[in-house]
Design a protein around this motif. Structure first.
Motif, mmCIF file in Angstrom:
data_model
loop_
_atom_site.group_PDB
_atom_site.id
_atom_site.type_symbol
_atom_site.label_atom_id
_atom_site.label_comp_id
_atom_site.label_asym_id
_atom_site.label_seq_id
_atom_site.Cartn_x
_atom_site.Cartn_y
_atom_site.Cartn_z
ATOM 1 N N ASP A 207 0.828 -1.212 0.000
ATOM 2 C CA ASP A 207 0.000 0.000 0.000
ATOM 3 C C ASP A 207 0.860 1.259 0.000
ATOM 4 O OD1 ASP A 207 -2.325 -1.463 -0.054
ATOM 5 O OD2 ASP A 207 -2.643 -1.391 2.113
ATOM 6 N N LYS A 248 -3.426 -2.472 -5.949
ATOM 7 C CA LYS A 248 -4.478 -1.872 -6.779
ATOM 8 C C LYS A 248 -5.760 -2.694 -6.728
ATOM 9 C CE LYS A 248 -1.663 0.511 -10.304
ATOM 10 N NZ LYS A 248 -1.351 0.565 -11.754
ATOM 11 N N CYS A 251 -8.232 -2.088 -4.097
ATOM 12 C CA CYS A 251 -9.009 -0.839 -4.156
ATOM 13 C C CYS A 251 -10.281 -0.983 -4.992
ATOM 14 C CB CYS A 251 -8.160 0.287 -4.753
ATOM 15 S SG CYS A 251 -6.615 0.623 -3.898
ATOM 16 N N TYR A 252 -10.362 -2.024 -5.819
ATOM 17 C CA TYR A 252 -11.458 -2.118 -6.791
ATOM 18 C C TYR A 252 -12.688 -2.782 -6.173
ATOM 19 C CZ TYR A 252 -7.523 -1.518 -10.041
ATOM 20 O OH TYR A 252 -6.400 -1.062 -10.681
ATOM 21 N N LYS A 275 -17.349 0.092 -0.980
ATOM 22 C CA LYS A 275 -15.885 0.018 -0.957
ATOM 23 C C LYS A 275 -15.294 1.240 -0.259
ATOM 24 C CE LYS A 275 -13.427 -2.573 -2.377
ATOM 25 N NZ LYS A 275 -12.610 -3.636 -1.721
ATOM 26 N N THR A 276 -15.852 2.420 -0.495
ATOM 27 C CA THR A 276 -15.356 3.645 0.145
ATOM 28 C C THR A 276 -15.512 3.570 1.656
ATOM 29 O OG1 THR A 276 -15.919 4.954 -1.819
ATOM 30 C CG2 THR A 276 -15.606 6.147 0.246
ATOM 31 N N ARG A 279 -13.009 0.906 3.158
ATOM 32 C CA ARG A 279 -11.617 1.379 3.178
ATOM 33 C C ARG A 279 -11.441 2.522 4.174
ATOM 34 N NH1 ARG A 279 -7.859 -1.767 0.531
ATOM 35 N NH2 ARG A 279 -6.809 -0.030 -0.493
ATOM 36 N N ARG A 363 -14.118 10.342 -5.856
ATOM 37 C CA ARG A 363 -14.374 8.968 -6.285
ATOM 38 C C ARG A 363 -15.224 8.946 -7.557
ATOM 39 N NH1 ARG A 363 -11.682 5.178 -4.347
ATOM 40 N NH2 ARG A 363 -13.229 3.765 -3.473
ATOM 41 N N ILE A 655 -8.093 4.197 -7.754
ATOM 42 C CA ILE A 655 -6.964 4.045 -6.813
ATOM 43 C C ILE A 655 -6.450 5.389 -6.327
ATOM 44 C CG2 ILE A 655 -6.312 1.851 -7.850
ATOM 45 C CD1 ILE A 655 -3.963 3.260 -9.189
ATOM 46 N N ASP A 658 -8.652 6.396 -3.343
ATOM 47 C CA ASP A 658 -8.935 5.400 -2.318
ATOM 48 C C ASP A 658 -8.614 5.951 -0.931
ATOM 49 O OD1 ASP A 658 -9.398 2.315 -1.834
ATOM 50 O OD2 ASP A 658 -7.668 2.906 -0.617
ATOM 51 N N ILE A 661 -5.399 4.240 0.837
ATOM 52 C CA ILE A 661 -4.133 4.633 0.206
ATOM 53 C C ILE A 661 -3.840 6.104 0.488
ATOM 54 C CG2 ILE A 661 -2.890 4.831 -1.972
ATOM 55 C CD1 ILE A 661 -3.391 1.961 -1.017
#
Length: 722
Positions: A207, A248, A251-252, A275-276, A279, A363, A655, A658, A661
């Motif tokens: 990362d 990567k 992150c998807y 996903k947001t 993370r 995003r 990415i 993210d 990250i």
């Protein structure tokens, strides 16, 4: 250069050694001195003297004396060299008498071979005696045993310091002196050395390497080259590019939620929000557990985000075939959202976006290669609104407990064209909030009935800067004719002449290029240009011939809206109305643009209905993302097919925004200025200072009220399509 070398030999014989006296010209010595670096100069000079005079079997004491003399002479030359400005020609001229004076002499004592008086001594077995430097630690310890027993630690350290200084090792001498005066510093030095060694040897995690990849704006090739060259010099810091690929993939969203075609790429809104949130919770795990130590299962949080869309043009046309011949890749229409705050059930801020107007957390939702039109905007926005209405909370794991994150999205990243399209306002000169026309806006006694449903679009503060700047710019062009439109040829010539003069003065006096079209898209009237115009009201008023007070008032209003703090609506509304009256008294002949009307009439109502400070709802992140799209598409995508190119572009947008990250990246520093006293009167001290991750005290003095001199976008300016 002809060197003068005198060799004087004096032979003094005894039974054990002989002495010889050598001398060398100072000019030749200086020439050799000049060839070597400072740290290795004494050793190199001794090697030069030894080779030149063929020293052999000299005693250790004699060698030490010669090195001390070389260090002394080298120090004197260094002093003269610095005083001569490190110029060889100036040194030779300035020190001519000294160089041609007495030569440098060395007395050399060497050991003579002696006939043995004992046959047993000649045949004595054993290894030859090693020099002290070449001996093992055990042997060194044995040789210095007498010194250790007869001298104190202080005496030995002082002797070591003096010896190091006499041989030119000044840094070593300084360290020995510091440790002798403060023994505790030895532990600190050792800890620093051990820490730096650990850090030096620690490779980046996957990362962290991806964060570096983003920060350095690397491509696949440039990252591999960086890794290869650092490995050549023995630094195994960067992991392989395959590790970057693994980071990567983390992150998807899942593949089944992503749709990519030749002309568009789209992620299901629920998937990218899930996903947001996941993370973000992972990045803030320690903070959340420390702030809320007793988290119960099924706890609920709310993630507040802003979203919007924007079209841009002037993109590269690639030599790739479209299945639909009418498609083009010259225009790009992008939908994005930016998470702003994560709050708990008690409305406590758990996380706050440190740069709400930056692209760091911008995003992607979807992008389409199509020209922005009113019909297209309505269709695509309604699709997103339908997904928003069907959103479900995101389930996340936190310290073994399942928590839920609800989502609240605010449609504020819009410009005038998008707002007009969504409210079906067909004229750009008409206000989409109250429906006022230009003639109605300049009627001082008119009351404007607002459509409160349209307050949710926010104020588009970036465009407010630009449109206000353009309004004053066009007023200044027409000050001679004092008409909204120049109709006759004489009036047009007058306006043209005055506009050219004003543009030229902006260029020479402020370094600004104003009202100049950019090839392919927009003009030079961007946010940073507008801020510089309002930031120097006296000079701007002198160049344009406008009233300085009204420029100052607009600067205060706009900076207050963009400050990111809560606003004192009573005082703010007073200044809005006062500024409107001043505008109408001075320039009533110039119809007020819709954006200026919205700022002076409706801004108080819009700010009142916003659930976060209006400055955090700016559209700057969406506008600045257009530059990223151009750069990513050119440098970070494969060009073998349109499907692959679009997927790579979507991946880069994911990415680079993210949350996990970006938590490893440093927030870009921006030059900040104090808010002026007029702005401080219009804002309210927050209960929580707008900083990421942890709540903190409210500002206590004026120095705490700092704002960026320009936008907190990472780009230098924003791409504004006009």
């Amino acid at each position: 250069m002809v060197t003068v070398l005198n060799f004087v030999e004096v032979l003094v014989m005894d039974f054990t050694s002989e002495e010889k006296l050598y001398s060398i010209n100072k000019i030749e010595f200086f020439e050799e001195w000049l060839k070597h670096e400072k740290d290795k100069r004494c050793d190199r000079l001794f090697e030069f003297i030894s080779t030149k005079f063929n020293f052999s079997d000299i005693t250790e004491e004699c060698e030490r004396e010669i090195k001390m003399k070389l260090a002394s002479i080298s120090s004197k030359i260094a002093t003269r060299w610095v005083s001569s400005g490190k110029s060889k020609e100036r040194f030779l001229n300035k020190n001519k008498l000294w160089l041609e004076g007495q030569e440098i002499e060395f007395c050399v004592r060497s050991t003579l071979p002696q006939p043995s008086t004992s046959t047993a001594e000649l045949s004595r077995p054993g290894r030859p005696r090693k020099d002290f430097e070449d001996a093992s630690f055990k042997t060194k310890k044995r040789r210095v045993e007498d010194l250790v027993q007869s001298r104190s630690v202080g005496e030995l350290m002082t002797a070591a310091e003096v010896a190091a200084r006499s041989t030119g090792q000044k840094n070593v001498a300084r360290v020995i002196k510091d440790i002798g005066e403060n023994p505790a510093s030895a532990s600190a030095c050792l800890n620093i050395q051990q820490t730096s060694a650990v850090q030096r040897d620690r490779p980046l995690s996957n990362d962290e390497a991806l964060a570096y990849y983003i920060d350095s704006k690397s491509t696949t090739h440039s990252y591999k080259q960086t890794r290869k060259w650092t490995m050549k010099v023995g630094h195994h810091v960067f992991p392989s590019y395959e590790c970057i690929v693994k980071a990567k993939k983390g992150c998807y969203p899942s593949e089944e939620h992503i749709v990519v075609t030749q002309s568009r790429a789209e992620i299901e809104l629920q998937a990218i929000l899930n996903k947001t949130a996941e993370r973000l919770i992972e990045a803030q795990r320690e903070v959340v557990t420390s702030v809320l130590p007793n988290i119960s299962p099924n706890s609920s949080f709310t993630l507040i985000s802003k979203w919007g869309c924007d079209g841009s043009s002037g993109h590269s046309a690639y030599k790739q075939r479209f299945e639909n011949s009418e498609d083009t890749d010259e225009f790009l229409f992008v939908y994005s959202f930016v998470p702003l705050r994560l709050i708990d059930e008690g409305n406590n801020t758990i996380w706050q976006n440190p740069r709400p107007s930056s692209t760091m957390f911008c995003r992607p939702i979807k992008f389409i290669f199509v020209k922005e039109t009113m019909e297209m905007t309505k269709i695509e926005t309604n699709k997103v609104l339908e997904q928003i209405n069907n959103l479900e909370p995101t389930s996340c794991d936190l310290a073994g407990s399942e928590i839920y994150v609800k989502h609240k999205l605010l449609l504020t990243m819009t410009d005038g064209k998008v707002c007009n399209a969504l409210t079906e306002t067909h004229s750009s000169q008409k206000c989409y909030i109250c429906g006022a026309t230009p003639t109605m806006m300049n009627d001082e006694g008119r009351h404007f009935d607002s459509n409160q449903d349209n307050f949710g679009f926010g104020l588009s503060t970036l465009h407010a800067w630009i449109r206000s700047f353009e309004c004053f710019l066009h007023i200044s062009y027409k000050l001679d004719i004092k008409k909204w439109q120049a109709r006759s040829s004489q009036e047009k010539a007058s306006v043209k002449q005055r506009s050219d003069e004003i543009k030229q003065r902006f260029k020479h006096e402020m370094g600004l290029i104003v009202d100049k079209p950019k090839p392919g898209f927009g003009s030079t009237n961007d946010g940073n240009t507008a801020r510089r115009f309002f930031g120097n009201p006296e000079l701007s008023a002198r160049i344009t011939g406008l009233d300085v007070t009204i420029i100052k008032n607009f600067d205060v209003l706009l900076r207050t809206l963009c400050s990111g703090f809560e606003i004192n609506l009573v005082e703010f509304n007073k200044l809005c109305l006062e500024t409107r009256r001043l505008y109408l008294s001075l320039y009533s002949w110039y119809y007020m643009p819709a954006t200026v009307h919205k700022l002076l009439i409706h801004s108080t109502e819009v700010v009142k209905t916003a659930i976060v400070p209006i400055g955090q709802l700016s559209e700057e992140a969406q506008e600045a993302r257009n530059k990223d799209c151009r750069r990513f598409r050119e440098h970070n995508t494969r060009k073998c097919s349109r499907l692959v190119t679009n997927r790579d572009l979507l991946n880069m947008l994911i990415i680079t925004s993210d949350p996990l990250i970006n938590s490893l990246r440093e927030v870009p520093k921006k030059k900040s200025n104090k808010l002026c006293a007029e702005v401080l009167k219009l804002i309210i001290a927050p209960t929580i200072e707008p900083r990421p991750q942890i709540p903190s005290r409210p500002p206590q003095n004026e120095e705490d009220y700092l704002v960026s001199e320009s936008s907190d976008c990472e780009s230098d300016d924003s791409d504004i399509e006009t």
